[in-house]
Design an enzyme around this catalytic site. Sequence first.
Site, PDB file in Angstrom:
ATOM      1  N   ALA A  73       6.304  -9.802 -12.090  1.00  0.00           N
ATOM      2  CA  ALA A  73       4.926 -10.278 -12.247  1.00  0.00           C
ATOM      3  C   ALA A  73       4.442 -10.988 -10.984  1.00  0.00           C
ATOM      4  CB  ALA A  73       4.833 -11.225 -13.439  1.00  0.00           C
ATOM      5  N   GLY A 118       9.858  -8.170 -14.351  1.00  0.00           N
ATOM      6  CA  GLY A 118       9.085  -7.012 -14.737  1.00  0.00           C
ATOM      7  C   GLY A 118       9.396  -5.772 -13.919  1.00  0.00           C
ATOM      8  N   GLU A 121      12.267  -4.338 -15.603  1.00  0.00           N
ATOM      9  CA  GLU A 121      11.820  -3.809 -16.897  1.00  0.00           C
ATOM     10  C   GLU A 121      11.136  -2.453 -16.742  1.00  0.00           C
ATOM     11  OE1 GLU A 121      10.878  -7.471 -19.814  1.00  0.00           O
ATOM     12  OE2 GLU A 121       9.826  -7.562 -17.906  1.00  0.00           O
ATOM     13  N   GLU A 141      13.419 -14.423 -16.000  1.00  0.00           N
ATOM     14  CA  GLU A 141      12.221 -15.060 -16.541  1.00  0.00           C
ATOM     15  C   GLU A 141      12.448 -16.471 -17.085  1.00  0.00           C
ATOM     16  OE1 GLU A 141      11.169 -10.653 -16.691  1.00  0.00           O
ATOM     17  OE2 GLU A 141      12.954 -11.901 -16.886  1.00  0.00           O
TER      18      GLU A 141
END
Length: 267
Positions: A73, A118, A121, A141
């Site tokens: 992110a 992310g 991910e 995170e």
Amino acid sequence: MGEERFGEFVRVRRHGDGGHVAELVLDRPKAMNAVSTEMARSLGGACAALGEDRDVRVVVLTSTHERAFCVGADLKERNSFTDDDLRRQRPVTRGAYTGVLELPVPTVAAVHGFALGGGYELALACDVIVADPTAVVGLPEVSVGVIPGGGGTQLLPRRVGAARAAELIFTARRVEAGEARELGLVDVLVEEGRDREEALLLAARIAANSPVGLRAAKRALRLGHGLDLRAGLEVEDAAWRTTAFSGDRAEGVAAFNEKRAARWPGE
């Protein structure tokens, strides 16, 4: 090979005769492909277009940055967010991750350098992860006060088991390529600098097969995972039936008996 842009930060390139391999390119090098709101929206749009394109048989997710696949992110953007801003952004960013996850064709991630939060991910959302020795993966995170929100808490245990996933998520540690391969965090380890090339070669091998078969096999793998055996076999049977009476099945049997390459009708 054609190319199409989705916003400023996402590109789609077509490879091979018929463009059956689509390369989904993360192209925000100045930010190491950090996922901003704009980038997430573009990624979701690109996935929606690819999912509707019946010519696409395989998607390869790549990066233009030399030292990173994606660092997750965009925390610089989020630093200025109010709570309402974050709430408004959530469906946009979630759409990017689910967009990759729900592509109906096989997907391959080509990972080098950092694939964190992310970014990892996005790789986890793919069916196969090809990595080179520079790859560093992880879900850090909790170290910044949130949890993996792009599918990590669900996808990682499906790869490596609940206890291993818990250890990796709770410690927020980064895992280098060799250990990542041993733990199953990545699937194929290739020579340095060859992650994209090897992922595209793998995609070409996959794309040579029946498009109807590929989509049905992926559907059976995804829908059947986690079900009890009897329910899983019903999922498989339904997927089998979509192939058994298709033009691809007829062509595949004919090509086998005639000792020639199949010319898939894709229906």
